[in-house]
Write a protein that holds these residues in place. Structure first.
Motif, PDB file in Angstrom:
ATOM      1  N   GLN A 235       0.830  -1.212   0.000  1.00 33.57           N
ATOM      2  CA  GLN A 235       0.000   0.000   0.000  1.00 33.57           C
ATOM      3  C   GLN A 235       0.862   1.259   0.000  1.00 33.57           C
ATOM      4  N   ALA A 236       1.927   1.238   0.822  1.00 38.72           N
ATOM      5  CA  ALA A 236       2.828   2.394   0.878  1.00 38.72           C
ATOM      6  C   ALA A 236       3.574   2.559  -0.438  1.00 38.72           C
ATOM      7  N   PHE A 237       3.991   1.458  -1.023  1.00 32.10           N
ATOM      8  CA  PHE A 237       4.726   1.530  -2.289  1.00 32.10           C
ATOM      9  C   PHE A 237       3.832   2.067  -3.400  1.00 32.10           C
ATOM     10  N   ALA A 238       2.574   1.680  -3.398  1.00 32.57           N
ATOM     11  CA  ALA A 238       1.638   2.203  -4.399  1.00 32.57           C
ATOM     12  C   ALA A 238       1.496   3.720  -4.262  1.00 32.57           C
ATOM     13  N   LYS A 239       1.479   4.214  -3.034  1.00 32.28           N
ATOM     14  CA  LYS A 239       1.425   5.655  -2.803  1.00 32.28           C
ATOM     15  C   LYS A 239       2.687   6.319  -3.347  1.00 32.28           C
ATOM     16  N   LEU A 240       3.812   5.657  -3.188  1.00 31.22           N
ATOM     17  CA  LEU A 240       5.083   6.175  -3.678  1.00 31.22           C
ATOM     18  C   LEU A 240       5.055   6.302  -5.204  1.00 31.22           C
ATOM     19  N   GLN A 241       4.499   5.302  -5.850  1.00 28.24           N
ATOM     20  CA  GLN A 241       4.385   5.349  -7.310  1.00 28.24           C
ATOM     21  C   GLN A 241       3.439   6.449  -7.758  1.00 28.24           C
ATOM     22  N   ALA A 242       2.346   6.582  -7.034  1.00 24.84           N
ATOM     23  CA  ALA A 242       1.371   7.626  -7.366  1.00 24.84           C
ATOM     24  C   ALA A 242       1.972   9.019  -7.215  1.00 24.84           C
ATOM     25  N   ALA A 243       2.958   9.154  -6.330  1.00 27.78           N
ATOM     26  CA  ALA A 243       3.613  10.444  -6.108  1.00 27.78           C
ATOM     27  C   ALA A 243       4.672  10.732  -7.166  1.00 27.78           C
ATOM     28  N   GLY A 244       4.906   9.765  -8.053  1.00 25.16           N
ATOM     29  CA  GLY A 244       5.847   9.983  -9.144  1.00 25.16           C
ATOM     30  C   GLY A 244       7.290   9.640  -8.837  1.00 25.16           C
ATOM     31  N   GLU A 245       7.551   8.953  -7.717  1.00 21.85           N
ATOM     32  CA  GLU A 245       8.934   8.581  -7.393  1.00 21.85           C
ATOM     33  C   GLU A 245       9.407   7.439  -8.295  1.00 21.85           C
ATOM     34  N   SER A 246      10.660   7.494  -8.678  1.00 16.41           N
ATOM     35  CA  SER A 246      11.261   6.417  -9.463  1.00 16.41           C
ATOM     36  C   SER A 246      11.793   5.371  -8.499  1.00 16.41           C
ATOM     37  N   ALA A 247      11.068   4.268  -8.377  1.00 14.75           N
ATOM     38  CA  ALA A 247      11.431   3.256  -7.386  1.00 14.75           C
ATOM     39  C   ALA A 247      10.930   1.885  -7.824  1.00 14.75           C
ATOM     40  N   SER A 248      11.579   0.858  -7.287  1.00 13.90           N
ATOM     41  CA  SER A 248      11.142  -0.514  -7.505  1.00 13.90           C
ATOM     42  C   SER A 248      11.213  -1.259  -6.177  1.00 13.90           C
ATOM     43  N   PHE A 295      16.633  -1.348   2.576  1.00 11.50           N
ATOM     44  CA  PHE A 295      15.896  -2.514   3.061  1.00 11.50           C
ATOM     45  C   PHE A 295      14.682  -2.037   3.845  1.00 11.50           C
ATOM     46  N   VAL A 296      13.519  -2.684   3.638  1.00  9.29           N
ATOM     47  CA  VAL A 296      12.309  -2.296   4.354  1.00  9.29           C
ATOM     48  C   VAL A 296      11.541  -3.542   4.776  1.00  9.29           C
ATOM     49  N   LEU A 297      11.165  -3.581   6.057  1.00  4.15           N
ATOM     50  CA  LEU A 297      10.346  -4.670   6.591  1.00  4.15           C
ATOM     51  C   LEU A 297       9.466  -4.108   7.706  1.00  4.15           C
ATOM     52  N   PRO A 298       8.175  -3.875   7.410  1.00  3.94           N
ATOM     53  CA  PRO A 298       7.282  -3.246   8.405  1.00  3.94           C
ATOM     54  C   PRO A 298       6.537  -4.264   9.266  1.00  3.94           C
ATOM     55  N   SER A 299       7.267  -5.155   9.941  1.00  2.64           N
ATOM     56  CA  SER A 299       6.662  -6.206  10.754  1.00  2.64           C
ATOM     57  C   SER A 299       5.826  -5.634  11.897  1.00  2.64           C
ATOM     58  N   GLY A 335      19.192   4.167   9.575  1.00  2.00           N
ATOM     59  CA  GLY A 335      17.850   3.900   9.094  1.00  2.00           C
ATOM     60  C   GLY A 335      16.778   4.715   9.778  1.00  2.00           C
ATOM     61  N   MET A 336      15.554   4.180   9.728  1.00  2.00           N
ATOM     62  CA  MET A 336      14.401   4.864  10.290  1.00  2.00           C
ATOM     63  C   MET A 336      13.503   3.864  11.016  1.00  2.00           C
ATOM     64  N   LEU A 337      12.958   4.284  12.148  1.00  4.13           N
ATOM     65  CA  LEU A 337      11.989   3.490  12.887  1.00  4.13           C
ATOM     66  C   LEU A 337      10.605   4.108  12.733  1.00  4.13           C
ATOM     67  N   ILE A 338       9.616   3.273  12.422  1.00  2.00           N
ATOM     68  CA  ILE A 338       8.251   3.766  12.236  1.00  2.00           C
ATOM     69  C   ILE A 338       7.278   2.865  12.992  1.00  2.00           C
ATOM     70  N   GLU A 339       6.039   3.322  13.129  1.00  7.90           N
ATOM     71  CA  GLU A 339       5.017   2.484  13.737  1.00  7.90           C
ATOM     72  C   GLU A 339       4.511   1.466  12.716  1.00  7.90           C
ATOM     73  N   MET A 350       9.572   5.890   3.089  1.00  7.70           N
ATOM     74  CA  MET A 350      10.125   5.436   1.820  1.00  7.70           C
ATOM     75  C   MET A 350      10.446   6.618   0.911  1.00  7.70           C
ATOM     76  N   GLN A 351       9.605   7.628   0.937  1.00 12.26           N
ATOM     77  CA  GLN A 351       9.862   8.830   0.132  1.00 12.26           C
ATOM     78  C   GLN A 351      11.114   9.548   0.626  1.00 12.26           C
ATOM     79  N   THR A 352      11.268   9.605   1.950  1.00  9.69           N
ATOM     80  CA  THR A 352      12.477  10.202   2.522  1.00  9.69           C
ATOM     81  C   THR A 352      13.718   9.437   2.069  1.00  9.69           C
ATOM     82  N   MET A 353      13.623   8.108   2.085  1.00 11.32           N
ATOM     83  CA  MET A 353      14.755   7.294   1.654  1.00 11.32           C
ATOM     84  C   MET A 353      15.080   7.518   0.173  1.00 11.32           C
TER      85      MET A 353
END
Length: 398
Positions: A235-248, A295-299, A335-339, A350-353
């Protein structure tokens, strides 16, 4: 020292970290024996019946497996009958240990149990009968005791056998500080500290540099279950794509929830940017990590978070959740810590990264992780803990 290792699970039934620690103790010159009590599922009807029949026979095998002498015995699994299974596990452990003492004249100086459920409880029984001090290393993420721990796990961890194992221990070492509060609430008498899992960090080399490439390559390595947060990630990655970021995004791992995640990728129309690699060997995982940028893992929770350490060992900055072991080693420098369970927060991270990943020093990330979590660093501390408690019980009464 003669060290008896009691695992709650052991290879080939997971538990590679238990074997790694035991091997490292042998390398220090200790005499290490592993006593593995292995659960037999009722689905394997013939083996399950035999496990019941062999309970009182003390049947076990002894083989030399690499550096270790390993004793194996079976116990019948009892799904949903958690208390009964705890008692069966402890009973079988006592029977096999008694026969081991008689047949091999085996008298360990100390017991190292892995997890209160149920090796720790079994160790408490041996300690009471034979006057052997024991140390517990606790690995189970359920002791984080947050809202994501399921009802069955909560029921199991509240059983009196958990507290009994805790009270008899000379010390408990948790693999992360997140495990400490719940265990401390069960006993104010038992010393509880933190000692991370050791990681074979030397097999990892620095990631490839992509120069000033604007494209950001994210990678996630995990078994695909709801606990690991793949839905939030997609879901977060889809938002990233919608924002126009070049990412995979590369997803490594398989699991029963994989088809659900693939369907979500299709629904959100990011199939071209998300690649599923499935299950890979350790060498293949290392190659994939070296090709990535982040690297991203939102466990929802992680007892320790081994895969974060592996990713940082190649110099990758990480995005981790603040509900597990990552809080002990993820910081602003690596890195970054998130909820957890928050796609908006993960999207922002992810956008910050994407925009600031080059600000992280890959060599510094890898160097600090390797210094802290190497086999040598961790086994030296473990050795000191075992030596300290090995003389806490008067051996004259054995």
């Amino acid at each position: 020292m003669k060290i008896l290792v009691l695992p709650s699970w052991y290879p080939p039934h997971k538990g590679e970290f238990v074997q790694q620690q035991a091997d490292a103790l042998v390398d220090l010159g200790h005499d290490v024996t592993v006593l593995s009590i292995e659960r037999v599922s009722p689905r394997n009807a013939i083996q399950w019946v035999w496990a019941w029949l062999s309970l009182c026979l003390s049947a076990f095998s002894v083989t030399q497996e690499g550096k270790l002498r390993v004793c194996r015995a079976s116990v019948p699994g009892m799904p949903k009958f958690y208390s009964l299974y705890a008692e069966l596990f402890a009973f079988k452990t006592k029977r096999v240990f008694a026969k081991l003492r008689r047949s091999l004249n085996y008298h360990p100086d100390v017991i190292h149990a892995h997890s209160l459920i149920w090796a720790g409880y079994a160790a408490s029984k041996l300690s009471t009968q034979y006057k052997i001090a024991y140390l517990i290393t606790e690995h189970r993420g359920r002791f984080i005791n947050n809202e994501f721990v399921n009802r069955a796990e909560k029921k199991e961890m509240m059983l009196p056998q958990v507290r009994a194992g805790l009270l008899g221990a000379s010390k408990v070492l948790c693999v992360s500080s997140k495990l400490v509060p719940y265990l401390a609430s069960l006993s104010s008498e038992t010393p509880i500290d933190v000692l991370a899992n050791m990681v074979d960090v030397d097999r990892f080399t620095l990631k490839n540099k992509h120069g000033n490439d604007a494209h950001c390559r994210f990678i996630c390595v995990a078994h695909v279950t709801p606990l690991k947060g793949h839905e939030t990630l997609i879901q977060a990655f889809a938002k990233l794509q919608a924002a126009g970021e070049s990412a995979s995004l590369t997803i490594v791992g398989d699991g029963w929830y994989l088809q659900t995640i693939k369907a979500l990728v299709s629904d959100l129309e990011v199939e071209k940017q998300v690649v599923f690699k499935g299950h890979l060997t350790q060498a293949q995982v290392q190659t994939e990590l070296q090709q990535a940028d982040v690297f991203v893992l939102p466990s929802q929770y992680e007892a320790f978070g081994l895969v974060y350490i592996e990713a940082m060992s190649v110099g990758l900055p990480v995005i981790a959740t603040n509900t597990g072991g990552a809080i002990d080693f993820v910081n602003q420098k690596n890195g970054m810590l998130i909820e957890p369970n928050n796609a908006d927060v993960l999207y922002q991270a992810m956008q910050t990264m994407c925009n600031k990943r080059e600000e992280f020093d890959s060599e510094s990330i890898a160097s600090s992780i390797k210094t802290r979590f190497s086999t040598q660093a961790i086994v030296t501390q473990l050795d000191a803990q075992l030596a300290q408690i090995s003389g806490k019980i008067d051996v004259s009464s054995r």
